[in-house]
Write a protein that holds these residues in place. Structure first.
Motif, PDB file in Angstrom:
ATOM      1  N   LEU A 102       0.826  -1.207   0.000  1.00 21.19           N
ATOM      2  CA  LEU A 102       0.000   0.000   0.000  1.00 21.19           C
ATOM      3  C   LEU A 102       0.866   1.266   0.000  1.00 21.19           C
ATOM      4  O   LEU A 102       0.656   2.180  -0.797  1.00 21.19           O
ATOM      5  CB  LEU A 102      -0.925  -0.015   1.227  1.00 21.19           C
ATOM      6  CG  LEU A 102      -1.822   1.212   1.378  1.00 21.19           C
ATOM      7  CD1 LEU A 102      -2.794   1.319   0.208  1.00 21.19           C
ATOM      8  CD2 LEU A 102      -2.590   1.157   2.711  1.00 21.19           C
ATOM      9  N   PHE A 103       1.854   1.313   0.870  1.00 23.83           N
ATOM     10  CA  PHE A 103       2.687   2.518   0.953  1.00 23.83           C
ATOM     11  C   PHE A 103       3.549   2.699  -0.298  1.00 23.83           C
ATOM     12  O   PHE A 103       3.944   3.825  -0.615  1.00 23.83           O
ATOM     13  CB  PHE A 103       3.533   2.492   2.227  1.00 23.83           C
ATOM     14  CG  PHE A 103       2.784   2.959   3.439  1.00 23.83           C
ATOM     15  CD1 PHE A 103       2.560   4.310   3.657  1.00 23.83           C
ATOM     16  CD2 PHE A 103       2.288   2.050   4.367  1.00 23.83           C
ATOM     17  CE1 PHE A 103       1.855   4.750   4.769  1.00 23.83           C
ATOM     18  CE2 PHE A 103       1.583   2.481   5.480  1.00 23.83           C
ATOM     19  CZ  PHE A 103       1.362   3.832   5.678  1.00 23.83           C
ATOM     20  N   ASP A 104       3.827   1.615  -0.991  1.00 23.27           N
ATOM     21  CA  ASP A 104       4.564   1.730  -2.248  1.00 23.27           C
ATOM     22  C   ASP A 104       3.799   2.580  -3.264  1.00 23.27           C
ATOM     23  O   ASP A 104       4.383   3.174  -4.167  1.00 23.27           O
ATOM     24  CB  ASP A 104       4.831   0.330  -2.807  1.00 23.27           C
ATOM     25  CG  ASP A 104       5.755   0.349  -4.016  1.00 23.27           C
ATOM     26  OD1 ASP A 104       6.570   1.298  -4.131  1.00 23.27           O
ATOM     27  OD2 ASP A 104       5.662  -0.577  -4.845  1.00 23.27           O
ATOM     28  N   LEU A 105       2.489   2.669  -3.106  1.00 18.05           N
ATOM     29  CA  LEU A 105       1.655   3.450  -4.017  1.00 18.05           C
ATOM     30  C   LEU A 105       1.588   4.930  -3.634  1.00 18.05           C
ATOM     31  O   LEU A 105       0.988   5.732  -4.341  1.00 18.05           O
ATOM     32  CB  LEU A 105       0.230   2.872  -4.045  1.00 18.05           C
ATOM     33  CG  LEU A 105       0.112   1.404  -4.479  1.00 18.05           C
ATOM     34  CD1 LEU A 105      -1.308   0.900  -4.277  1.00 18.05           C
ATOM     35  CD2 LEU A 105       0.547   1.248  -5.935  1.00 18.05           C
ATOM     36  N   PHE A 106       2.226   5.286  -2.482  1.00 16.48           N
ATOM     37  CA  PHE A 106       2.132   6.662  -1.990  1.00 16.48           C
ATOM     38  C   PHE A 106       3.499   7.285  -1.722  1.00 16.48           C
ATOM     39  O   PHE A 106       3.637   8.203  -0.926  1.00 16.48           O
ATOM     40  CB  PHE A 106       1.290   6.699  -0.705  1.00 16.48           C
ATOM     41  CG  PHE A 106      -0.160   6.377  -0.934  1.00 16.48           C
ATOM     42  CD1 PHE A 106      -1.053   7.351  -1.325  1.00 16.48           C
ATOM     43  CD2 PHE A 106      -0.608   5.076  -0.784  1.00 16.48           C
ATOM     44  CE1 PHE A 106      -2.392   7.041  -1.547  1.00 16.48           C
ATOM     45  CE2 PHE A 106      -1.938   4.758  -1.003  1.00 16.48           C
ATOM     46  CZ  PHE A 106      -2.837   5.741  -1.390  1.00 16.48           C
ATOM     47  N   THR A 107       4.528   6.784  -2.404  1.00 13.59           N
ATOM     48  CA  THR A 107       5.883   7.291  -2.157  1.00 13.59           C
ATOM     49  C   THR A 107       6.066   8.738  -2.616  1.00 13.59           C
ATOM     50  O   THR A 107       6.973   9.421  -2.154  1.00 13.59           O
ATOM     51  CB  THR A 107       6.922   6.407  -2.868  1.00 13.59           C
ATOM     52  OG1 THR A 107       6.594   6.336  -4.259  1.00 13.59           O
ATOM     53  CG2 THR A 107       6.927   5.005  -2.278  1.00 13.59           C
ATOM     54  N   LYS A 108       5.211   9.205  -3.498  1.00 14.67           N
ATOM     55  CA  LYS A 108       5.319  10.581  -3.980  1.00 14.67           C
ATOM     56  C   LYS A 108       5.055  11.576  -2.854  1.00 14.67           C
ATOM     57  O   LYS A 108       5.648  12.665  -2.825  1.00 14.67           O
ATOM     58  CB  LYS A 108       4.322  10.809  -5.120  1.00 14.67           C
ATOM     59  CG  LYS A 108       4.369  12.218  -5.714  1.00 14.67           C
ATOM     60  CD  LYS A 108       3.379  12.372  -6.848  1.00 14.67           C
ATOM     61  CE  LYS A 108       3.389  13.799  -7.399  1.00 14.67           C
ATOM     62  NZ  LYS A 108       2.397  13.971  -8.494  1.00 14.67           N
ATOM     63  N   HIS A 109       4.171  11.213  -1.926  1.00 17.59           N
ATOM     64  CA  HIS A 109       3.784  12.146  -0.870  1.00 17.59           C
ATOM     65  C   HIS A 109       4.350  11.760   0.498  1.00 17.59           C
ATOM     66  O   HIS A 109       4.881  12.591   1.216  1.00 17.59           O
ATOM     67  CB  HIS A 109       2.252  12.238  -0.767  1.00 17.59           C
ATOM     68  CG  HIS A 109       1.599  12.700  -2.022  1.00 17.59           C
ATOM     69  ND1 HIS A 109       1.718  13.984  -2.485  1.00 17.59           N
ATOM     70  CD2 HIS A 109       0.812  12.046  -2.912  1.00 17.59           C
ATOM     71  CE1 HIS A 109       1.047  14.114  -3.619  1.00 17.59           C
ATOM     72  NE2 HIS A 109       0.486  12.952  -3.903  1.00 17.59           N
ATOM     73  N   VAL A 110       4.211  10.497   0.883  1.00 18.62           N
ATOM     74  CA  VAL A 110       4.552  10.076   2.247  1.00 18.62           C
ATOM     75  C   VAL A 110       6.071   9.991   2.408  1.00 18.62           C
ATOM     76  O   VAL A 110       6.750   9.291   1.658  1.00 18.62           O
ATOM     77  CB  VAL A 110       3.905   8.717   2.583  1.00 18.62           C
ATOM     78  CG1 VAL A 110       4.318   8.267   3.985  1.00 18.62           C
ATOM     79  CG2 VAL A 110       2.392   8.813   2.480  1.00 18.62           C
ATOM     80  N   LYS A 111       6.590  10.709   3.397  1.00 14.67           N
ATOM     81  CA  LYS A 111       8.029  10.720   3.657  1.00 14.67           C
ATOM     82  C   LYS A 111       8.392  10.066   4.988  1.00 14.67           C
ATOM     83  O   LYS A 111       9.534   9.698   5.200  1.00 14.67           O
ATOM     84  CB  LYS A 111       8.557  12.162   3.641  1.00 14.67           C
ATOM     85  CG  LYS A 111       8.320  12.886   2.316  1.00 14.67           C
ATOM     86  CD  LYS A 111       8.935  12.126   1.153  1.00 14.67           C
ATOM     87  CE  LYS A 111       8.584  12.760  -0.186  1.00 14.67           C
ATOM     88  NZ  LYS A 111       9.047  11.931  -1.318  1.00 14.67           N
ATOM     89  N   CYS A 112       7.425   9.966   5.880  1.00 14.06           N
ATOM     90  CA  CYS A 112       7.723   9.381   7.192  1.00 14.06           C
ATOM     91  C   CYS A 112       6.485   8.654   7.707  1.00 14.06           C
ATOM     92  O   CYS A 112       5.363   9.173   7.595  1.00 14.06           O
ATOM     93  CB  CYS A 112       8.148  10.467   8.183  1.00 14.06           C
ATOM     94  SG  CYS A 112       8.512   9.864   9.854  1.00 14.06           S
ATOM     95  N   VAL A 113       6.699   7.453   8.270  1.00 14.22           N
ATOM     96  CA  VAL A 113       5.625   6.681   8.878  1.00 14.22           C
ATOM     97  C   VAL A 113       6.026   6.356  10.312  1.00 14.22           C
ATOM     98  O   VAL A 113       7.145   5.889  10.562  1.00 14.22           O
ATOM     99  CB  VAL A 113       5.352   5.376   8.095  1.00 14.22           C
ATOM    100  CG1 VAL A 113       4.311   4.517   8.818  1.00 14.22           C
ATOM    101  CG2 VAL A 113       4.894   5.682   6.678  1.00 14.22           C
TER     102      VAL A 113
END
Length: 544
Positions: A102-113
């Motif tokens: 799931l997070f692989d689909l949001f690498t453009k925005h998400v920088k930290c989890v």
């Protein structure tokens, strides 16, 4: 809000299924909001809360909000997954592989989890294949520790600090609160997951929210030190080889390979970054048995300081097993196994072993002072204490004193009972049970071995919060002024111009009490009987 200000969006996902133990989600969420509201850069943050999150809600929230930071608060089940809710409000596990996809689909925005949940390091490692910075918990984490970490982390971000710095602020917040879980949070970086796998530690330049556009440069090392061999030998439990590699790194870094040892000035110039990396490897891969943090905790528990002399250094050597029956071990007689004493390795005395004993001591104190300067946190909650000891007074060995009752009370966190038992055993050791109090002669002649046992029992079972040596550091810091001391340890309260000593029954008999609050019963016996402050002067003993 200023239209020109870059807004960093924080998505907080929280779940506490009704068929699991409740966690203090509301308190954590409230504290995060308060921290960001009062932050210097508060206009740069926008927070979106999503409560009672179902597995399908995660995707929709990420699509709708497009956050830079995703924070999960709730339960974790290790390899089983993170716990969300199903349509009935009961627990539903989502495994690491699904989250990583799931997070692989949001690498453009998400920088930290941030995964603020028990045993979430497993999921963090999977997500870190795609996201630059991911924080997970290596073991169970209590509610208080989780909340303190969140507050410290967002305090750092709110002040404009990098993700790495914010992570360190979070860990330090746990430590400052005297919660023994500051090593539980783990930071993973996407840059770690290169050719050597997810466990390789790589030093990178801090990444700030403003610098995420230059992520292509994040693999540049901030130091040329290669820790591959050190990590490999530690993972394999090859302690002797790891010790030799540690020495080699230190000497190479200092330009002292040909000499084979360090001078005091070399110790003062050691790189904090390198010391932290070496320490982290030793501590984590020895299960917190070895490392600079362990050695520093022991050194401080003995009252070690910049001006400490050979006697303190010798006591340290005895404690960590560098000496035996009064004699220093040779390097070949060290114990290179996980059964060695706490703090036995790395054997940094080997780096300093040239010259007279006092010269070695000055170099060792320089190393310990450098660790403190680098803000390497001491570990003290490992200390093992022999609960029986023979008291030595006027060179006569008396019957052994049994400290089992004191230890049991401290283990049970029965602070008041433990405090009163401390007085009882001290009076017994001094032979003053009938008199019921200690005079100057009794204090001066009180056996050092018994002082150390009492002190270490308190330190161990209060996670370094209470104890005679803790009080002694405060006593010295306030210039041995008993009123200032009383203020610092919470024995005096009131307005600045009208502070009053508390009665014994008004003390705070729990672990939230101020640092150095206990032991206290002896002092209050003196105060409430009008004898003055005889008992407190035991803190002036130079050998405590």
């Amino acid at each position: 809000m200023n239209s020109g200000t870059q807004v960093n969006k924080i998505l907080i996902l929280a779940a506490s299924p009704k068929d699991m133990n409740r966690v203090r989600l509301e308190e954590e969420l409230r504290d995060i909001e308060e921290v960001l509201h009062r932050a210097r850069n508060r206009e740069q943050f926008e927070v979106k809360l999503k409560l009672a999150v179902r597995s399908r809600d995660i995707r929709q929230a990420l699509l709708d909000f497009e956050p830079q930071i995703v924070h999960f608060s709730g339960h974790g089940e290790g390899e089983g997954g993170l716990v969300f809710e199903d349509v009935t409000g009961k627990a539903k596990l989502v495994d690491a592989e699904a989250l990583a996809e799931l997070f692989d689909l949001f690498t453009k925005h998400v920088k930290c989890v941030v995964l603020n949940a028990c045993y979430s390091e497993f999921q963090a490692k999977a997500i870190a294949q795609h996201i630059d910075y991911v924080i997970g918990m290596s073991q169970a984490i209590g509610d208080r520790a989780a909340i303190e970490f969140a507050v410290g982390f967002y305090d750092g971000l709110g002040a404009g600090r990098s993700f790495e710095d914010a992570y360190k602020f979070g860990k330090n917040a746990i430590h400052i609160a005297s919660i023994p879980e500051h090593l539980t949070p783990k930071l993973l970086r996407k840059s770690q997951l290169g050719t050597e796998g997810a466990n390789t530690i790589v030093s990178v330049e801090p990444l700030t929210l403003e610098s995420t556009s230059s992520i292509s440069n994040v693999n540049e090392l901030s130091t040329t030190v290669d820790y591959t061999r050190l990590r490999k030998t530690l993972v394999e439990g090859k302690w002797k080889e790891a010790d030799l590699e540690t020495k080699a790194i230190i000497l190479r870094l200092s330009g002292r390979e040909s000499e084979g040892w360090l001078q005091a000035e070399d110790c003062r110039k050691l790189s904090c970054e390198v010391l932290r990396e070496i320490n982290q490897l030793w501590v984590e891969l020895s299960n917190h048995r070895f490392g600079f943090s362990v050695q520093l905790g022991i050194w401080q528990s003995l009252g070690g300081a910049k001006n400490s002399g050979y006697d303190t250094f010798k006591c340290f050597g005895d404690r960590v097993g560098w000496s035996q029956q009064g004699n220093w071990r040779t390097k070949d007689s060290l114990i290179f196994s996980s059964d060695a004493d706490y703090g036995h390795l790395p054997y940094c005395r080997e780096w300093l072993y040239k010259g007279y004993p006092n010269t070695i001591v000055s170099r060792f104190t320089a190393v310990m002072s450098k660790l403190e300067e680098c803000e390497i946190q001491p570990i003290t909650n490992f200390i093992e204490v022999d609960t029986t000891a023979k008291s030595i007074n006027d060179n006569v060995i008396s019957e052994p004193i049994d400290y089992t009752c004191l230890q049991d009370l401290l283990v049970a966190k029965k602070w008041k009972e433990a405090d009163q038992e401390t007085v009882a055993v001290m009076l017994k050791v001094a032979g003053k049970e009938k008199q019921g109090w200690l005079d100057t002669e009794s204090i001066n002649n009180f056996p050092r071995s018994d002082l150390r046992i009492i002190d270490q029992l308190w330190i161990k079972h209060s996670d370094g919060r209470f104890g005679l040596s803790v009080q002694q550091r405060i006593w010295d810091n306030v210039g041995r002024d008993y009123e200032k001391f009383g203020d610092c340890v919470g024995w005096r309260k009131g307005m600045l111009w009208n502070k009053q000593w508390l009665y014994y029954g008004q003390l705070t008999f729990n672990q939230s009490a101020p640092q150095g609050h206990f032991p206290a019963a002896g002092v209050f016996r003196d105060l409430e009987s009008g004898r003055g402050f005889y008992w407190i002067y035991i803190l002036s003993r130079p050998d405590l």
